[in-house]
Design an enzyme around this catalytic site. Structure first.
Site, PDB file in Angstrom:
ATOM      1  N   GLY A 122      18.677  11.109 -16.022  1.00 19.34           N
ATOM      2  CA  GLY A 122      19.641  11.577 -15.014  1.00 19.34           C
ATOM      3  C   GLY A 122      20.135  12.974 -15.335  1.00 19.34           C
ATOM      4  O   GLY A 122      20.339  13.797 -14.439  1.00 19.34           O
TER       5      GLY A 122
ATOM      6  N   SER B 110      22.664  15.035 -24.995  1.00 17.97           N
ATOM      7  CA  SER B 110      23.298  15.929 -24.013  1.00 17.97           C
ATOM      8  C   SER B 110      23.165  17.382 -24.450  1.00 17.97           C
ATOM      9  O   SER B 110      22.905  18.274 -23.641  1.00 17.97           O
ATOM     10  CB  SER B 110      24.790  15.604 -23.893  1.00 17.97           C
ATOM     11  OG  SER B 110      24.968  14.352 -23.294  1.00 17.97           O
TER      12      SER B 110
ATOM     13  N   ASP C 203      28.853   5.859 -22.500  1.00 13.98           N
ATOM     14  CA  ASP C 203      27.549   5.440 -23.035  1.00 13.98           C
ATOM     15  C   ASP C 203      27.691   4.407 -24.144  1.00 13.98           C
ATOM     16  O   ASP C 203      26.698   3.806 -24.572  1.00 13.98           O
ATOM     17  CB  ASP C 203      26.778   6.665 -23.558  1.00 13.98           C
ATOM     18  CG  ASP C 203      26.294   7.552 -22.414  1.00 13.98           C
ATOM     19  OD1 ASP C 203      26.282   7.083 -21.259  1.00 13.98           O
ATOM     20  OD2 ASP C 203      25.950   8.716 -22.667  1.00 13.98           O
TER      21      ASP C 203
ATOM     22  N   ARG D 294      24.498  -1.779 -16.069  1.00 14.98           N
ATOM     23  CA  ARG D 294      24.798  -2.185 -17.450  1.00 14.98           C
ATOM     24  C   ARG D 294      25.833  -3.305 -17.526  1.00 14.98           C
ATOM     25  O   ARG D 294      25.937  -3.966 -18.559  1.00 14.98           O
ATOM     26  CB  ARG D 294      25.247  -0.962 -18.285  1.00 14.98           C
ATOM     27  CG  ARG D 294      24.090  -0.035 -18.595  1.00 14.98           C
ATOM     28  CD  ARG D 294      24.475   1.136 -19.470  1.00 14.98           C
ATOM     29  NE  ARG D 294      23.267   1.883 -19.833  1.00 14.98           N
ATOM     30  CZ  ARG D 294      23.264   3.117 -20.311  1.00 14.98           C
ATOM     31  NH1 ARG D 294      24.398   3.765 -20.499  1.00 14.98           N
ATOM     32  NH2 ARG D 294      22.139   3.705 -20.611  1.00 14.98           N
TER      33      ARG D 294
ATOM     34  N   SER E  56      32.145  12.752 -14.027  1.00 19.67           N
ATOM     35  CA  SER E  56      30.730  12.856 -14.380  1.00 19.67           C
ATOM     36  C   SER E  56      30.412  14.253 -14.905  1.00 19.67           C
ATOM     37  O   SER E  56      30.520  15.246 -14.182  1.00 19.67           O
ATOM     38  CB  SER E  56      29.844  12.551 -13.173  1.00 19.67           C
ATOM     39  OG  SER E  56      28.521  12.988 -13.431  1.00 19.67           O
TER      40      SER E  56
HETATM   41  C1  S3P Z   1      25.585  12.903 -19.715  1.00 17.45           C
HETATM   42  C2  S3P Z   1      26.655  12.472 -19.010  1.00 17.45           C
HETATM   43  C3  S3P Z   1      26.947  11.058 -18.765  1.00 17.45           C
HETATM   44  C4  S3P Z   1      26.191  10.144 -19.724  1.00 17.45           C
HETATM   45  C5  S3P Z   1      24.765  10.545 -19.885  1.00 17.45           C
HETATM   46  C6  S3P Z   1      24.641  11.972 -20.370  1.00 17.45           C
HETATM   47  C7  S3P Z   1      25.370  14.352 -19.849  1.00 17.45           C
HETATM   48  O1  S3P Z   1      26.571  10.727 -17.451  1.00 17.45           O
HETATM   49  O2  S3P Z   1      26.281   8.813 -19.287  1.00 17.45           O
HETATM   50  O3  S3P Z   1      24.112   9.699 -20.814  1.00 17.45           O
HETATM   51  O4  S3P Z   1      24.558  14.778 -20.681  1.00 17.45           O
HETATM   52  O5  S3P Z   1      26.020  15.107 -19.107  1.00 17.45           O
HETATM   53  P1  S3P Z   1      27.565  11.007 -16.204  1.00 17.45           P
HETATM   54  O6  S3P Z   1      27.909  12.414 -16.258  1.00 17.45           O
HETATM   55  O7  S3P Z   1      26.784  10.661 -14.992  1.00 17.45           O
HETATM   56  O8  S3P Z   1      28.713  10.075 -16.437  1.00 17.45           O
END
Ligand code: S3P
Length: 451
Positions: free
Chosen positions: A99, A28, A325, A356, A172
């Site tokens: 994502g 992240s 995660d 998952r 999120s």
């Molecule tokens: C992340 C946020 C999380 C996490 C992903 C990384 C990020 O997703 O599951 O692996 O870097 O902001 P969500 O924000 O969709 O929950």
């Protein structure tokens, strides 16, 4: 992004886990560090960058929009910021499996004076983007995806945005960060409220790059509102990425559940919005010592884990966002522990790199574990005799690594198919496994004798 030919990973039952390791940089934070450094004015040196496929997608997208990034080594980047002035990309921007790359880039691109297209692999192209498309449209963006869920490819016709007040309908950090980034380019203030805290790396890094958001905690002390002012400028500031807690989680969980294990993890990211796994393991009876040594921007420190017999627990409500995660590896620990572990309120797991809940429930059963699947989680009936299995990763890095750890506790051999995906977040997973695991007939294991 093309991936190395799919491979398999075979593991055996482990006799001992021990020693000291440092895991690769936080995913992240690596995405955000390179993004913010690119948008800033001036030159930023990033050390500890995660050379995983996901973060490389973000880096390449920025290079394709005119940002000069010198790759001094796999983990050291020198980013020449372009002061918010991105160039129109000539090709679609490929976010691969990530994502985070897609959602954060979409927030920035919605406000640029050019058209762009964000694409991803089959998994990413199935994930819901409506959650970002709807509020970005409220800000005045012209963005759409495919079908009702607005899945990728995302078509963006960038233009002027206006700030909005928005309460996140789902916990999120990707959605929050997308809107805060769009807000940096919008007219007026963008105000994002979250009722359940999600990881706060964007807020911290905005401050690190000299554009601190204004944060007000809700009177209930749980939620908060984050405000950014349109037109805020980011300024270069060197950043060292600490080790990824979510990668270390595989070893923390394995060591905690193996009596006699003694593992130390150094230079580890210890941001409190990420370390909920520690509370879960402590409730299960684990013995973990932490010391935080560096609190500049992002807390980092050392963890020492001693293995014990663990017992089941319940995980639900606001705790879920903090362990989102880690739930695949928590499911593995639950299988090893005595008694039942119930995971609820985790419907977000169904829209990760794969579903998952279904993937872990199915795979755990292959090892001989009894699992009850719920719409929003699962109950794992722990303590069964575990036997090695042949399971699929479903192209999901965390499913692959979680099942490899379960293989360390299972009699015989375990094979995980399609493990190329591990390179998205933890390219040196297998090497690190061999640094800390002692198998039957290996040096230390034979000293300890077989159990
Ligand atoms: C992340 C946020 C999380 C996490 C992903 C990384 C990020 O997703 O599951 O692996 O870097 O902001 P969500 O924000 O969709 O929950």
């Amino acid at each position: 992004m093309s991936r190395a030919p799919s491979s398999t990973l075979t593991v055996r039952q482990v006799r001992h886990l021990g020693g000291e390791i440092t895991v690769p940089g936080d995913k992240s934070l690596s995405h955000r560090a390179v993004l913010f450094a690119a948008l800033a004015d001036g030159t930023t040196e990033i050390t500890g960058f995660l050379p995983g496929e996901d973060c490389i997608c973000t880096m390449r997208a920025l290079q394709a929009m005119g940002c000069v990034i010198e790759v001094e080594s796999k983990t050291k980047l020198v980013v020449h910021g372009i002061n918010g002035k991105l160039l129109a990309p000539l090709e679609p921007l490929d976010c691969g499996n990530s994502g985070t790359a897609m959602r954060l880039l979409a927030g920035i691109l919605a406000a640029q004076p050019f058209k762009s297209r964000l694409i991803g692999d089959a998994s990413l192209s199935g994930r819901p983007m409506k959650r970002i498309v709807d509020p970005l449209i409220q800000m005045g963006a012209k963005i759409h995806g495919q079908g009702d869920k607005h899945t990728a490819p995302l078509e963006i016709e960038g233009g002027a945005l206006k700030g909005i007040e928005y309460t996140l309908p789902v916990a999120s950090a990707q959605l929050k960060s997308c809107l805060l980034l769009a807000g940096l380019f919008a007219q007026g203030t963008t105000s994002i409220t979250e009722k359940i805290p999600s990881r706060d790396h964007t807020e911290r890094l905005l401050a690190h790059f000299h554009a601190p958001p204004v944060i007000n905690l809700d009177p209930d002390g749980k939620g908060k509102t984050v405000r950014v002012r349109g037109g805020s400028r980011l300024h270069a500031n060197d950043f060292n990425v600490p080790g990824d807690f979510s990668s270390a989680a595989f070893w923390i969980a394995a060591a905690a559940a193996l009596p006699g294990a003694d593992l130390t993890i150094t230079h580890l990211g210890m941001n409190g919005t990420r370390t909920g796994l520690l509370s879960v393991l402590l409730r299960m009876g684990a013995q973990i010592y932490e010391s935080i040594s560096d609190s500049a921007c992002e807390p980092a420190g050392t963890l020492r884990v001693h293995g014990r017999h663990l017992r089941g627990t319940k995980i639900n409500g606001a705790e879920i966002a903090n362990v989102i995660d880690e739930l695949p590896i928590i499911a593995v620990v639950a299988a090893i522990a005595e008694g039942d572990t119930e995971i609820r309120d985790a419907q977000e797991l169904r829209v990760k790199e794969t579903d998952r809940i279904a993937a872990m429930a199915g795979n755990l059963r292959q090892f001989g574990v009894t699992v009850t699947e719920h719409d929003d989680g699962m109950t794992i009936h722990g303590g069964a005799r575990l036997t090695g299995a042949k399971v699929k990763s479903f192209g999901d890095h965390r499913i692959a690594m979680a099942c490899a750890v379960l293989g360390l506790f299972s009699k015989g051999e375990t094979t995980i198919e399609d493990t190329g995906c591990i390179a998205t977040s933890y390219p040196t997973f297998q090497e690190d496994l061999h640094k800390i695991a002692y198998f039957k007939d290996s040096g230390l294991a034979s000293l300890l004798g077989s159990r």
